[in-house]
Design a protein around this motif. Sequence first.
Motif, short mmCIF file in Angstrom:
data_model
loop_
_atom_site.label_atom_id
_atom_site.label_comp_id
_atom_site.label_asym_id
_atom_site.label_seq_id
_atom_site.Cartn_x
_atom_site.Cartn_y
_atom_site.Cartn_z
N GLN A 238 2.86 11.30 40.30
CA GLN A 238 3.67 10.10 40.03
C GLN A 238 3.75 9.20 41.25
OE1 GLN A 238 8.00 10.58 39.14
NE2 GLN A 238 7.46 9.66 37.19
N HIS B 79 7.64 12.36 33.58
CA HIS B 79 6.66 12.06 32.55
C HIS B 79 5.68 11.04 33.09
CE1 HIS B 79 8.80 14.43 29.57
NE2 HIS B 79 9.92 13.90 30.05
N ILE B 80 4.44 11.44 33.24
CA ILE B 80 3.43 10.63 33.89
C ILE B 80 2.92 9.53 32.96
CG2 ILE B 80 1.23 10.67 35.12
CD1 ILE B 80 3.48 12.29 36.44
N ASN B 81 2.83 8.34 33.49
CA ASN B 81 2.29 7.19 32.76
C ASN B 81 0.77 7.18 32.95
OD1 ASN B 81 1.38 4.60 31.96
ND2 ASN B 81 3.42 3.72 32.36
N GLU B 82 0.03 7.63 31.93
CA GLU B 82 -1.42 7.74 32.04
C GLU B 82 -2.08 6.37 32.23
OE1 GLU B 82 -5.16 9.96 29.77
OE2 GLU B 82 -3.21 9.78 28.77
N GLN B 83 -1.56 5.35 31.59
CA GLN B 83 -2.13 4.01 31.73
C GLN B 83 -2.02 3.53 33.17
OE1 GLN B 83 -0.32 1.06 29.20
NE2 GLN B 83 -1.98 -0.39 29.46
N LYS B 84 -0.90 3.83 33.81
CA LYS B 84 -0.70 3.44 35.21
C LYS B 84 -1.71 4.17 36.10
CE LYS B 84 2.68 3.49 38.97
NZ LYS B 84 4.06 3.87 39.37
N GLN C 284 0.39 18.02 32.09
CA GLN C 284 0.33 16.77 32.83
C GLN C 284 -0.33 16.96 34.19
OE1 GLN C 284 3.91 13.86 32.04
NE2 GLN C 284 4.75 15.92 32.29
#
Length: 217
Positions: free
Chosen positions: A192, A7-12, A158
């Motif tokens: 990621q 699950h990709i952290n968009e904010q990162k 994603q």
Amino acid sequence: MKNKSIHINEQKLNHQYGYRTVKRLFDVVASTIAVVLLSPVFLIIAICIKVNDPKGPVFYSQTRVGKDGKHFKMFKFRSMVTNADELLAKLQAQNEIDGAMFKMKNDPRITKVGRVIRKYSLDELPQLINVIGGSMSIVGPRPPLVSEVEQYTAYDRQRLMVKPGATGMWQVGGRNDVDFAEMVELDLTYIQERSIWLDLKIMFETVKVMIVPNGAY
């Protein structure tokens, strides 16, 4: 079955300012140099395509889906007959890959020259123009068709969180020998873990694959 664990952290992703700046600068400089140096190769391929099929165009453009679902025209050397898109509907039942992607090893739409340039990924070279223009990056997920994205789950989407690439983990990790679910996992793993070092590693592996082809057809 797909392992839905990434699950990709968009904010990162949005905070990778340094990486994104260096990546874009490298994309423009490297692609521009490559287009200049490879211009004789472009000319030879263009002549071969014209000799093989004088009536058809040398280049082929197709609408693909890029970052954040934006549509763009992707360029390739034409490797199929001119009415390939029309014939696709008749071949859907012979799709050899599960999921939102069409692949057929002995695709009757591919020309004689097309089989050679696809085997060595030479048909992908015009995508360097897309990279210079900013719709693609040298390294990133495979740019999907509009019809493919229409079948995507939220998990699959994603892949659209970053710019698509002319090459990527799917291309060097088995290409057509990899099914759709595995391709998604490879692309999400790249997103990621992406870094300058990983991009350089994939580009190096891409050169090796062009010399000794893997599952391209």
